[in-house]
Scaffold this motif. Sequence first.
Motif, short mmCIF file in Angstrom:
data_model
loop_
_atom_site.label_atom_id
_atom_site.label_comp_id
_atom_site.label_asym_id
_atom_site.label_seq_id
_atom_site.Cartn_x
_atom_site.Cartn_y
_atom_site.Cartn_z
N TYR A 340 0.83 -1.21 0.00
CA TYR A 340 0.00 0.00 0.00
C TYR A 340 0.87 1.26 0.00
O TYR A 340 0.63 2.20 -0.76
CB TYR A 340 -0.93 0.00 1.21
CG TYR A 340 -1.84 1.21 1.30
CD1 TYR A 340 -3.12 1.18 0.75
CD2 TYR A 340 -1.42 2.39 1.91
CE1 TYR A 340 -3.96 2.29 0.82
CE2 TYR A 340 -2.24 3.50 1.97
CZ TYR A 340 -3.51 3.44 1.43
OH TYR A 340 -4.33 4.54 1.49
N LYS A 341 1.90 1.27 0.86
CA LYS A 341 2.76 2.45 0.99
C LYS A 341 3.55 2.71 -0.30
O LYS A 341 3.77 3.86 -0.68
CB LYS A 341 3.72 2.26 2.17
CG LYS A 341 3.06 2.38 3.54
CD LYS A 341 2.58 3.80 3.77
CE LYS A 341 2.02 3.97 5.17
NZ LYS A 341 1.55 5.36 5.41
N ILE A 343 2.55 1.90 -3.39
CA ILE A 343 1.60 2.43 -4.37
C ILE A 343 1.28 3.89 -4.04
O ILE A 343 1.19 4.74 -4.93
CB ILE A 343 0.32 1.58 -4.40
CG1 ILE A 343 0.63 0.16 -4.86
CG2 ILE A 343 -0.74 2.22 -5.32
CD1 ILE A 343 -0.55 -0.79 -4.78
N GLU A 344 1.13 4.18 -2.76
CA GLU A 344 0.84 5.54 -2.32
C GLU A 344 1.97 6.49 -2.71
O GLU A 344 1.74 7.60 -3.20
CB GLU A 344 0.63 5.57 -0.81
CG GLU A 344 0.28 6.94 -0.25
CD GLU A 344 0.09 6.91 1.26
OE1 GLU A 344 -0.86 7.54 1.75
OE2 GLU A 344 0.91 6.24 1.95
N ARG A 345 3.21 6.03 -2.55
CA ARG A 345 4.37 6.86 -2.85
C ARG A 345 4.55 7.07 -4.36
O ARG A 345 4.85 8.15 -4.83
CB ARG A 345 5.62 6.21 -2.26
CG ARG A 345 6.90 7.04 -2.45
CD ARG A 345 8.12 6.32 -1.94
NE ARG A 345 8.49 5.18 -2.78
CZ ARG A 345 8.66 3.95 -2.34
NH1 ARG A 345 8.49 3.65 -1.05
NH2 ARG A 345 9.01 2.97 -3.19
N GLU A 346 4.34 5.98 -5.12
CA GLU A 346 4.59 6.03 -6.57
C GLU A 346 3.41 6.58 -7.36
O GLU A 346 3.50 6.83 -8.55
CB GLU A 346 4.95 4.64 -7.09
CG GLU A 346 6.19 4.02 -6.44
CD GLU A 346 7.45 4.79 -6.77
OE1 GLU A 346 7.54 5.31 -7.91
OE2 GLU A 346 8.33 4.88 -5.89
N THR A 347 2.24 6.69 -6.74
CA THR A 347 0.99 7.17 -7.36
C THR A 347 0.40 6.15 -8.33
O THR A 347 -0.71 5.69 -8.17
CB THR A 347 1.19 8.51 -8.10
OG1 THR A 347 1.79 9.44 -7.20
CG2 THR A 347 -0.15 9.06 -8.58
N THR A 348 1.15 5.77 -9.37
CA THR A 348 0.74 4.74 -10.31
C THR A 348 1.94 3.84 -10.58
O THR A 348 3.03 4.34 -10.86
CB THR A 348 0.26 5.35 -11.64
OG1 THR A 348 -0.84 6.21 -11.38
CG2 THR A 348 -0.19 4.26 -12.61
N ASN A 385 -1.63 -1.29 -14.33
CA ASN A 385 -1.03 -0.40 -13.35
C ASN A 385 -1.95 -0.23 -12.15
O ASN A 385 -3.18 -0.15 -12.30
CB ASN A 385 -0.73 0.97 -13.97
CG ASN A 385 0.26 0.88 -15.10
OD1 ASN A 385 1.38 0.44 -14.90
ND2 ASN A 385 -0.14 1.31 -16.29
N SER A 387 -3.10 1.91 -8.59
CA SER A 387 -3.09 3.20 -7.93
C SER A 387 -4.09 3.15 -6.79
O SER A 387 -4.92 2.24 -6.71
CB SER A 387 -3.43 4.33 -8.90
OG SER A 387 -4.70 4.09 -9.50
N LEU A 388 -4.02 4.13 -5.89
CA LEU A 388 -4.96 4.16 -4.76
C LEU A 388 -6.34 4.53 -5.26
O LEU A 388 -6.50 5.36 -6.16
CB LEU A 388 -4.51 5.18 -3.71
CG LEU A 388 -3.16 4.93 -3.02
CD1 LEU A 388 -2.97 5.93 -1.90
CD2 LEU A 388 -3.06 3.51 -2.48
N LYS A 390 -9.57 6.51 -5.15
CA LYS A 390 -9.87 7.84 -4.63
C LYS A 390 -11.27 7.87 -4.03
O LYS A 390 -12.15 7.15 -4.41
CB LYS A 390 -9.76 8.88 -5.76
CG LYS A 390 -8.35 8.97 -6.33
CD LYS A 390 -8.29 9.98 -7.44
CE LYS A 390 -6.88 10.05 -8.03
NZ LYS A 390 -6.78 11.02 -9.14
#
Length: 390
Positions: A340-341, A343-348, A385, A387-388, A390
Amino acid sequence: MTDSETISYIKLCAIKEVGSITAMRLLNHFGTPDAIFSASKTELMQVEKIGEKTAETIIKNRGLVDTSKILDAINRVGARYINFKSKSYPKQLNSLPDKPVGFYAIGDVDFSAPAISIVGSRNCTVYGQLVARRFASAFAQAGYTVISGMARGIDTMAHLGALEVGGKTIAVLGSGVDVVYPSENMNLYQKIIASGAVISEFPMGTRADRQNFPIRNRIVAGMSLATLVVESDIKGGSMITARVASEYGRDVFAIPGRIDSPLSRGCNALIRDGAILASTPEDIIDALNFAKPIQMSLFDTLQSIPTQSQLPTPTPKQKPSTQEQPINTPKLSNDELTIYKIIERETTIHIDTLCELSNFEMKRCLPILLMLEIKRLIIKDAGGNYSLRK
């Protein structure tokens, strides 16, 4: 009455050889259908992927559309046309790369209400019929609109299951909304209109055709939060719907079946490839609402996903994670939190890069990603890919 703007959208979508993607490209370039109708060949060819042949086809056919005939048919059956700028247009469709410019509808229902689609084989088993009907009834009772294609078999049972408990259901047709296919579903067609709607992007009077069904399946998938495949062989419309739903970032569920049954091969393959196994309606309702633990049992014995406190105690070589849990999210295991962290850091991020950054093998990473999708924390796009959500 139908206003002049709506009539212009109807005319645009009735031009032969102009599909939804081409129509949207033209609209994005020219702004309005009327501007497209008055454009020259040279001007049309300035639009992305509109070549000389397509431009000539548009010019040749745009004057052949008899809108008065279409409007007569609309008024005769009490239909309406909903274009993508209308307040009634489904919000779920707006983000699709190939969304329909508009569609015809008979009936009255909130097209943006939360919905679940149920699809499956036309030549289904009695067991499949019972499962589809039971799941549809449960979804309708939980407040979801049930969407299907009004075909024989699983589709029919899905609509009936929603109707028999007083729920809402939408039939997306592979013909015009004024054409009942199959003909034996006339009574069902009338019941759906009375408690929901029948819709189609195909012009009035369009006959059911094999090539139309994959086109309509994207609307079934796109309007739904999740798609459930009840019975399907390895090929067919249901598998197309499931694939499209996955590409749109929607949840895909499948009913497991016997390994020696052709009608289970598609569902079993979907589960093998990452679809979520569903053995009760609550599996899907809980996953969408995240109100209760997700049930993964094939039988009535409930086996909840382990909570953080139930996870194995770390050995001396496995130090507990000191990372903070994301705010307003369900409890995550150490592995889930790590992914999770990232993905959160890399955005996608693509799964290959994700495995590299986490030092997790693919076979370890995939189940973690699946659980994060079930918990509705991440989404996967058509390119694979993550991503979080939204």
